[in-house]
Write a protein that holds these residues in place. Structure first.
Motif, PDB file in Angstrom:
ATOM      1  N   GLU A 193      -2.535   5.980   7.000  1.00 53.89           N
ATOM      2  CA  GLU A 193      -3.834   5.628   5.990  1.00 53.89           C
ATOM      3  C   GLU A 193      -3.853   4.090   5.772  1.00 53.89           C
ATOM      4  O   GLU A 193      -4.880   3.436   5.809  1.00 53.89           O
ATOM      5  N   LEU A 216       0.981  -1.065  -0.045  1.00 51.72           N
ATOM      6  CA  LEU A 216      -0.081  -0.033  -0.005  1.00 51.72           C
ATOM      7  C   LEU A 216       0.878   1.408   0.004  1.00 51.72           C
ATOM      8  O   LEU A 216       0.696   2.186  -0.629  1.00 51.72           O
ATOM      9  N   ARG A 217       1.889   1.221   0.806  1.00 49.72           N
ATOM     10  CA  ARG A 217       2.704   2.521   0.860  1.00 49.72           C
ATOM     11  C   ARG A 217       3.719   2.745  -0.355  1.00 49.72           C
ATOM     12  O   ARG A 217       3.700   3.828  -0.699  1.00 49.72           O
ATOM     13  N   ARG A 243       2.233   2.375  -3.112  1.00 52.64           N
ATOM     14  CA  ARG A 243       1.572   3.269  -4.079  1.00 52.64           C
ATOM     15  C   ARG A 243       1.307   4.550  -3.583  1.00 52.64           C
ATOM     16  O   ARG A 243       0.556   5.293  -4.238  1.00 52.64           O
ATOM     17  N   GLY A 244       1.977   5.166  -2.485  1.00 55.22           N
ATOM     18  CA  GLY A 244       1.843   6.539  -2.139  1.00 55.22           C
ATOM     19  C   GLY A 244       0.861   6.663  -0.877  1.00 55.22           C
ATOM     20  O   GLY A 244       0.522   7.766  -0.578  1.00 55.22           O
ATOM     21  N   VAL A 245       0.113   5.541  -0.503  1.00 55.96           N
ATOM     22  CA  VAL A 245      -0.595   5.890   0.553  1.00 55.96           C
ATOM     23  C   VAL A 245       0.356   5.690   1.858  1.00 55.96           C
ATOM     24  O   VAL A 245       1.248   5.083   2.158  1.00 55.96           O
ATOM     25  N   SER A 246      -0.085   6.710   2.565  1.00 49.29           N
ATOM     26  CA  SER A 246       0.832   6.954   4.098  1.00 49.29           C
ATOM     27  C   SER A 246       0.856   5.933   4.919  1.00 49.29           C
ATOM     28  O   SER A 246      -0.327   4.958   4.804  1.00 49.29           O
TER      29      SER A 246
END
Lengths: 463, 250
Positions: free
Chosen positions: A406, A397-398, A400-403
């Motif tokens: 989040e 997830l990270r 892909r730019g997800v903090s």
């Protein structure tokens, strides 16, 4: 009338309370409820409030919570609460028959003409029990076994009111029945609520229970619900617990199932101080189906204990259990699932799963499956897991730019969703999805209007 | 765009990358080939920011920023994309929700407004068409129950959604049938512009028939031991890696 007592030694004082107020208890309650009180108080005297020395309460010592200065209402006082001011049940998609209970007592305010299907009886058990004594005579106290658990005995001795629902043969209640339980008032309070749900042959109903606390007092709730599902009846019971940290709730649901009946229970504990949920299912005839679900989301010092007991007394029945928990901070939890497959209960299918996500090193869960199988042609399984958030999924997830924050929320939600997907009432499922996500974001403010039942805010309840 | 200098990395106590040097400019396609265990996937994981690997030496600059100092999410927001060799299944997280969160976090990073629901759905629709991914897949949970080919297509779909400047495709071709391979390669080619760059990590020459590289590098025992044009890939296909191994045996 309300009586306030100082409880230090538990049994002794509760017994005295019973003896002093027996006249009030007997006054106005249906005969069947009164008939059981003497025997019940006897069992309570013997069993008391369970401590962790009682095997089934090993991880939840309830004794300290039943001590202190507590007030009990011995009559339906309504406490001057104007429900119209507090509640607006206007969630449009959630078309339902709303019913309110305040401190365990059925509220006669704001009772609209529901337009319930013909023959359906719904209302105060105290009132209806007198109009239809034959129904209580036949069913009251037949599911909730009071000689094993002191709390059930205590409820049976003290309870005076609660919800009564009777769905006659062949009737399908179209909209969900929504029971809103409110604890309120400016004193610390102990409440006993006693509900009875009778589903006749081929009937169907879906019941949603929303538990709320409206003022910042200490509340102790000992509620018992009996459900009798006759042949081919279909019944769903969803219990959404959203209470403040000073609440101790013991919610016991006893279900008797007849042939081909299909029952779902789902205890969704979103917020509570100490919660103990008991679900006891007895399969009295063949081809019953029972699904027992639970989701508990805890943080701070909260404690949630789910106990289930499925008695496969007859052959060809199915039970599935799925309990999932997310525990944060120093929260603790317990799960114990007892499954009994009796000697003649051949071709039983019983599956049990308990999965837990611990977000900190201090969070703790005790999980205990307990299968007793005396038949030889059965399919039974149980599984318990305790884990942390999946690193690989987190990195994915990270990447892909997800903090990180989040990603945590997405993964916690993903963990919980399996239980949410089991909700068979579509609008409720949607509401719960949103509520759970808010909970994980730390935005579930009990001061907010409750999305399930439209409870309006009250800044005093922020605990 | 990307400058890797003397990069060393280890997992536990095992050194996997032992001094990588590589420069990638906008518009270029680089293929990194090499036998199993040579460090290809480690290189991609280190660049994407997987903290299982520890960088012990060297530096990486990406569009002028020190890449190794950024958390994985910021590397992505800066325009780096890794297509995973083994995309992770995440039951319960819907593709739509995942992509909306990712796209909007990218926008927030750049100081842009979040996309409206309708604009986002339109973008999804357009990109789905571009990479020929089935709508059914994007309505499900992330990679849950996807076949190998579907997972790889989904990676390319995410790449299309995030519009990276540098894409690293880690063994995107492994396990793909010829049709899926064609679709994946077409997707990559369609997304190619003169401003973005691609690193293809692969074991086989097959993918390079569809995506033609400008440079081919051979990674062996944690170092790039040979660099040449696309003809090197054909040579490797023909002769295998043994001659390289022989040449560079320590």
């Amino acid at each position: 009338m309300t009586v306030t007592s100082q409880i230090v030694n538990l049994q002794e004082e509760y017994l005295a309370l019973y003896n002093q107020n027996e006249a009030h208890l007997l006054n106005g309650a249906p005969d069947r409820m009164n008939e059981l009180r003497q025997e019940a108080i006897g069992h309570f005297e013997r069993l008391g409030i369970p401590s962790n020395k009682v095997e089934e309460y090993r991880y939840t010592n309830l004794q300290p919570f039943f001590k202190g200065t507590l007030s009990i209402g011995f009559s339906n006082e309504q406490l001057g609460v104007k429900l119209g001011d507090i509640f607006q049940c206007d969630v449009p998609e959630l078309e339902s028959y709303p019913v309110f209970l305040v401190n365990g007592w059925y509220s006669f305010q704001n009772v609209k003409d529901f337009g319930l299907p013909e023959g359906v009886i719904m209302g105060s058990i105290a009132e209806i029990g007198k109009k239809h004594p034959e129904l209580l005579e036949k069913y009251y106290g037949t599911a909730a076994n009071m000689d094993r658990d002191g709390l059930i005995a205590m409820n049976t001795a003290f309870a005076q009111d609660g919800l009564f629902l009777y769905v006659p043969k062949g009737v399908v209640v179209d909209k969900a029945i929504q029971i809103v339980n409110i604890m309120t008032g400016d004193v610390d309070r102990l409440a006993f609520q006693r509900n009875l749900v009778i589903m006749e042959e081929n009937s169907q109903a879906r019941i949603m229970v929303c538990e709320h606390t409206l003022s910042p007092n200490k509340y102790v709730i000992n509620s018992v619900t009996e459900v009798i599902a006759c042949e081919n009846a279909v019944c769903d019971i969803y219990n959404v617990q959203n209470q403040h940290n000073l609440t101790t709730q013991v919610a016991s649901t006893f279900i008797r199932q007849k042939a081909y009946s299909n029952v779902v229970t789902n205890n969704l504990t979103l917020h509570a101080g100490v919660a103990r949920n008991n679900v006891v299912v007895t399969m009295e005839e063949e081809h019953c189906e029972s699904h027992i679900y639970g989701l508990y989301l805890t943080d701070k010092n909260q404690h949630v204990d789910n106990f289930s007991f499925v008695d496969h007394a007859k052959p060809d029945c199915l039970s599935t259990e799925l309990f999932k928990g997310v525990l944060d901070d120093r929260a603790t939890g317990a799960f114990a699932g007892r499954v009994l497959v009796r000697k003649d209960a051949q071709r039983t299918n019983a599956y049990q799963t308990n999965k837990n996500l611990l977000l900190t090193e201090d969070a703790k869960i005790n999980s205990k499956p307990q299968l007793e199988i005396y038949a030889d042609d059965v399919k039974c399984s149980h599984g318990a897991t305790v884990g942390q958030l999946d690193d690989a999924a987190m990195f994915y997830l990270r990447s892909r730019g997800v903090s990180e924050a989040e990603a945590r929320i997405l993964l916690m939600y993903a963990f919980a969703y399996e239980v949410i997907e089991k909700i068979r009432v579509e609008p409720l499922r949607e509401q719960i999805r949103g509520l759970v996500e808010k909970r994980f974001r730390g935005e579930l403010d009990k001061c907010d209007s409750c999305v399930v039942c439209g409870q309006l805010g009250n800044s005093l309840t922020c605990l | 765009m990307l400058v890797i200098k003397d990069l060393h990395a280890k997992i536990e106590d095992k050194e996997i990358l032992r001094g990588i040097n590589l420069t990638v400019k906008p518009g270029e396609i680089h293929a990194i080939m090499g036998p199993n265990g040579s460090g290809k996937s480690t290189l991609s994981a280190v660049l994407a920011g997987n903290d299982k690997f520890e960088v012990t030496e060297g530096e990486v600059s990406f569009n002028g920023k020190k890449l190794l100092e950024l958390p994985p999410e910021d590397r992505s927001r800066e325009g780096l994309f890794l297509s995973f060799q083994y995309p992770v299944e995440i039951p319960g997280v819907s593709m739509v929700n995942f992509m909306r969160t990712a796209v909007n976090e990218h926008r927030k990073y750049k100081g842009e407004e979040a996309l409206s629901a309708s604009d986002f759905l339109k973008k999804m629709r357009d990109k789905k068409k571009l990479v020929e991914i089935d709508s059914k897949l994007t309505n499900r949970s992330v990679n849950e129950g996807f076949s190998g080919g579907e997972k790889k297509k989904n990676e390319i779909f995410q790449m299309a959604m995030l519009e990276p400047t540098l894409s690293i495709l880690d063994e995107t071709d492994s396990g793909l049938d010829i049709d899926a391979l064609r679709i994946v390669a077409n997707g990559v080619n369609k997304l190619k512009t003169e401003n973005n760059a691609t690193i293809l990590i692969t074991h086989y020459q097959r993918l390079l028939d569809y995506i033609v590289p400008d440079y081919v590098h051979v990674l062996y025992k944690g170092r790039i031991v040979k660099s040449a044009g696309k003809e090197l890939a054909l040579e490797l296909e023909e002769k295998g890696y043994d001659w390289i191994k022989k040449e560079f045996e320590d």
